[in-house]
Design an enzyme around this catalytic site. Sequence first.
Site, PDB file in Angstrom:
ATOM      1  N   TYR A  52       1.542  -0.963  -0.148  1.00  0.00           N
ATOM      2  CA  TYR A  52      -0.271   0.140  -0.212  1.00  0.00           C
ATOM      3  C   TYR A  52       0.549   1.195   0.237  1.00  0.00           C
ATOM      4  CZ  TYR A  52      -4.018  -3.092   1.435  1.00  0.00           C
ATOM      5  OH  TYR A  52      -4.953  -3.943   0.850  1.00  0.00           O
ATOM      6  N   GLY A 228     -24.130   5.733  -4.829  1.00  0.00           N
ATOM      7  CA  GLY A 228     -24.485   6.580  -5.484  1.00  0.00           C
ATOM      8  C   GLY A 228     -24.046   6.605  -6.844  1.00  0.00           C
ATOM      9  N   PHE A 232     -26.512   1.307 -11.115  1.00  0.00           N
ATOM     10  CA  PHE A 232     -27.101   0.799  -9.998  1.00  0.00           C
ATOM     11  C   PHE A 232     -28.348   1.268  -9.650  1.00  0.00           C
ATOM     12  CE2 PHE A 232     -22.883  -0.299 -10.094  1.00  0.00           C
ATOM     13  CZ  PHE A 232     -22.682  -1.450 -10.487  1.00  0.00           C
ATOM     14  N   GLU A 234     -31.818  -0.002  -9.212  1.00  0.00           N
ATOM     15  CA  GLU A 234     -32.565  -0.908  -8.063  1.00  0.00           C
ATOM     16  C   GLU A 234     -31.985  -0.735  -6.755  1.00  0.00           C
ATOM     17  OE1 GLU A 234     -31.462  -1.710 -11.084  1.00  0.00           O
ATOM     18  OE2 GLU A 234     -33.277  -1.253 -12.265  1.00  0.00           O
TER      19      GLU A 234
END
Length: 305
Positions: A52, A228, A232, A234
């Site tokens: 990372y 948000g 997508f 639904e």
Amino acid sequence: MKKINLGNSELEVGEISLGCMRMNKLSKKDAAYTIENALEVGVDLFDHADIYGAGKSEEVFAEAIDMNDDVREKMKLQTKCGIREDYFDFSKEHILESVEGSLRRLKTDYIDCLLLHRPDALFEPEEVAEAFTTLKESGKVRHFGVSNQNPMQVELLKKHLKEDLIINQLQLSIVHTPMIDAGFNVNMQHDAATVRDGNVLEYCRLNDITIQAWSPFQHGMIEGPFIGNKAFPEVNAKLQELAEKKSVTDSAIATAWILRHPAKIQPVVGTMNPERLKDIAKASEIELTRKEWYELYLAAGNELP
């Protein structure tokens, strides 16, 4: 926040953890606020990896809180190793070197849990076992786990280990549910019935291995958030409906959906926004009904047989 024990260990942590992949992008001041805020809301397990930020995320984390014994007592630190540039490496030499690097960057004497990151096709389980024994006996690592591994890979490793494996990190969100889908579609002939992971969900439950859900708000292979996202509609409509009903955010509902599963799955959330983490942490205070859980599953485009 509610607490869980990781695997069959005495390691007790908040049921939501913070993934620190993006911490290298924060200033020391912002990183300190992010960590302190997490502890205040009960998020006390911090998930790292040597890759990372090419190690920078671990460095920023330790520098931000001026790591010392008093601070260290308040948290649990987890890191991962095994991913190198263009290849995977579970060799004894690399595991030991990676842990030394993480200890140095995190400014600590021990790691609470070390995970093997992506599976290495060339790994020798005996060699991994030697590395784990060395780390355990030296006190540098207290517990061990894996990430993104199927049951047979875990069994092969366990055959040679003295130490228990207490964690398996796996991708899971409302819109990424293959480990759940196959369980509904036993002996069916359509795509959802395909067992892609060796029934890893049931395997982990049977063997007291805690599943840590990574990318709980992402779709695809970290292609972006589904919350948000107009692609997508639904599931977002259902998330918003339940969020308003329970006076929390849609992200909290998405987290509560994972927490509702009886496997006691621990979401690893990667937000570096302290206010958003406060909102997400409220998921620990609510419980979705069985009907609400299924409504979200179906809203994500899944079908029941």
